[in-house]
Design a protein around this motif. Structure first.
Motif, PDB file in Angstrom:
ATOM      1  N   ALA A 173      -2.967   7.580   2.014  1.00  0.00           N
ATOM      2  CA  ALA A 173      -4.153   7.037   1.342  1.00  0.00           C
ATOM      3  C   ALA A 173      -4.588   7.925   0.177  1.00  0.00           C
ATOM      4  CB  ALA A 173      -5.289   6.873   2.342  1.00  0.00           C
ATOM      5  N   LYS A 174      -4.528   9.238   0.376  1.00  0.00           N
ATOM      6  CA  LYS A 174      -4.913  10.161  -0.700  1.00  0.00           C
ATOM      7  C   LYS A 174      -4.043   9.967  -1.935  1.00  0.00           C
ATOM      8  CE  LYS A 174      -7.174  14.059   1.561  1.00  0.00           C
ATOM      9  NZ  LYS A 174      -8.504  13.664   1.217  1.00  0.00           N
ATOM     10  N   GLU A 175      -2.766   9.639  -1.722  1.00  0.00           N
ATOM     11  CA  GLU A 175      -1.876   9.376  -2.856  1.00  0.00           C
ATOM     12  C   GLU A 175      -2.391   8.207  -3.700  1.00  0.00           C
ATOM     13  OE1 GLU A 175       1.995   8.704  -1.197  1.00  0.00           O
ATOM     14  OE2 GLU A 175       2.337  10.837  -0.815  1.00  0.00           O
ATOM     15  N   ASP A 176      -3.128   7.298  -3.059  1.00  0.00           N
ATOM     16  CA  ASP A 176      -3.698   6.148  -3.757  1.00  0.00           C
ATOM     17  C   ASP A 176      -5.169   6.357  -4.107  1.00  0.00           C
ATOM     18  OD1 ASP A 176      -1.280   4.713  -3.596  1.00  0.00           O
ATOM     19  OD2 ASP A 176      -1.790   3.933  -1.618  1.00  0.00           O
ATOM     20  N   LEU A 186      -2.285  -2.385   1.383  1.00  0.00           N
ATOM     21  CA  LEU A 186      -2.588  -0.960   1.531  1.00  0.00           C
ATOM     22  C   LEU A 186      -2.872  -0.587   2.978  1.00  0.00           C
ATOM     23  CD1 LEU A 186      -4.810  -0.318  -1.612  1.00  0.00           C
ATOM     24  CD2 LEU A 186      -2.422   0.343  -1.264  1.00  0.00           C
ATOM     25  N   PHE A 241     -10.174  -1.057   1.014  1.00  0.00           N
ATOM     26  CA  PHE A 241      -8.808  -0.952   0.484  1.00  0.00           C
ATOM     27  C   PHE A 241      -8.707  -1.720  -0.837  1.00  0.00           C
ATOM     28  CE2 PHE A 241      -8.615  -0.808   5.137  1.00  0.00           C
ATOM     29  CZ  PHE A 241      -7.983   0.402   5.342  1.00  0.00           C
ATOM     30  N   GLU A 279       8.552   1.329  -1.566  1.00  0.00           N
ATOM     31  CA  GLU A 279       7.128   1.093  -1.817  1.00  0.00           C
ATOM     32  C   GLU A 279       6.234   2.061  -1.038  1.00  0.00           C
ATOM     33  OE1 GLU A 279       5.961  -3.227  -2.606  1.00  0.00           O
ATOM     34  OE2 GLU A 279       7.641  -3.402  -1.195  1.00  0.00           O
ATOM     35  N   LYS A 316       0.263  -0.337   4.917  1.00  0.00           N
ATOM     36  CA  LYS A 316       1.000   0.875   4.538  1.00  0.00           C
ATOM     37  C   LYS A 316       0.435   2.093   5.274  1.00  0.00           C
ATOM     38  CE  LYS A 316       1.924   3.593   0.354  1.00  0.00           C
ATOM     39  NZ  LYS A 316       1.706   3.607  -1.107  1.00  0.00           N
ATOM     40  N   TYR A 317      -0.891   2.219   5.277  1.00  0.00           N
ATOM     41  CA  TYR A 317      -1.519   3.374   5.927  1.00  0.00           C
ATOM     42  C   TYR A 317      -1.435   3.280   7.446  1.00  0.00           C
ATOM     43  CZ  TYR A 317      -3.629   3.470   1.250  1.00  0.00           C
ATOM     44  OH  TYR A 317      -3.836   3.448  -0.104  1.00  0.00           O
TER      45      TYR A 317
END
Length: 103
Positions: A34-37, A89, A82, A16, A92-93
């Motif tokens: 974060a940029k990936e999301d 999220l 988020f 994930e 994750k970050y």
């Protein structure tokens, strides 16, 4: 586990996208995750991430309500920072494991 190169460093991530080793975390890695999301992290984001890292290190069970009562942001603000899964999220970050309360 998979390997991913973030901020010029090869790190292990779960399926994930969570960091396997929280010691690999840095603000630069957080920004790339974060940029990936599609999220650009601001100082307010980093305040939340720092709070989560401290609380997790202390063994505290993390919840959206707890973050909302932290004084950093309220629950509505957390959802704005988020979107689509604020605790999932932000954890994750922050380079910490996905909270058990997150699906």
């Amino acid at each position: 586990m998979a390997e991913k190169t973030l901020a010029g460093k090869t790190v292990e991530v779960t399926g994930e996208g969570y960091l396997v080793n929280k010691e690999d975390w840095s603000k630069e890695i957080a920004a790339e995750l974060a940029k990936e999301d599609g999220i650009d992290l601001t100082e307010k984001h980093y305040e939340v991430l720092d709070y989560l890292r401290k609380e997790q290190a202390a063994g505290t069970t993390l919840t959206i309500r707890k973050v909302g009562k932290s004084g950093i942001t309220d629950i509505k603000g957390l959802y704005q920072l988020f979107p689509g899964g604020p605790l999932k999220l932000s954890s994750k970050y922050a380079g910490i494991p996905k909270p058990a309360s997150c699906v």
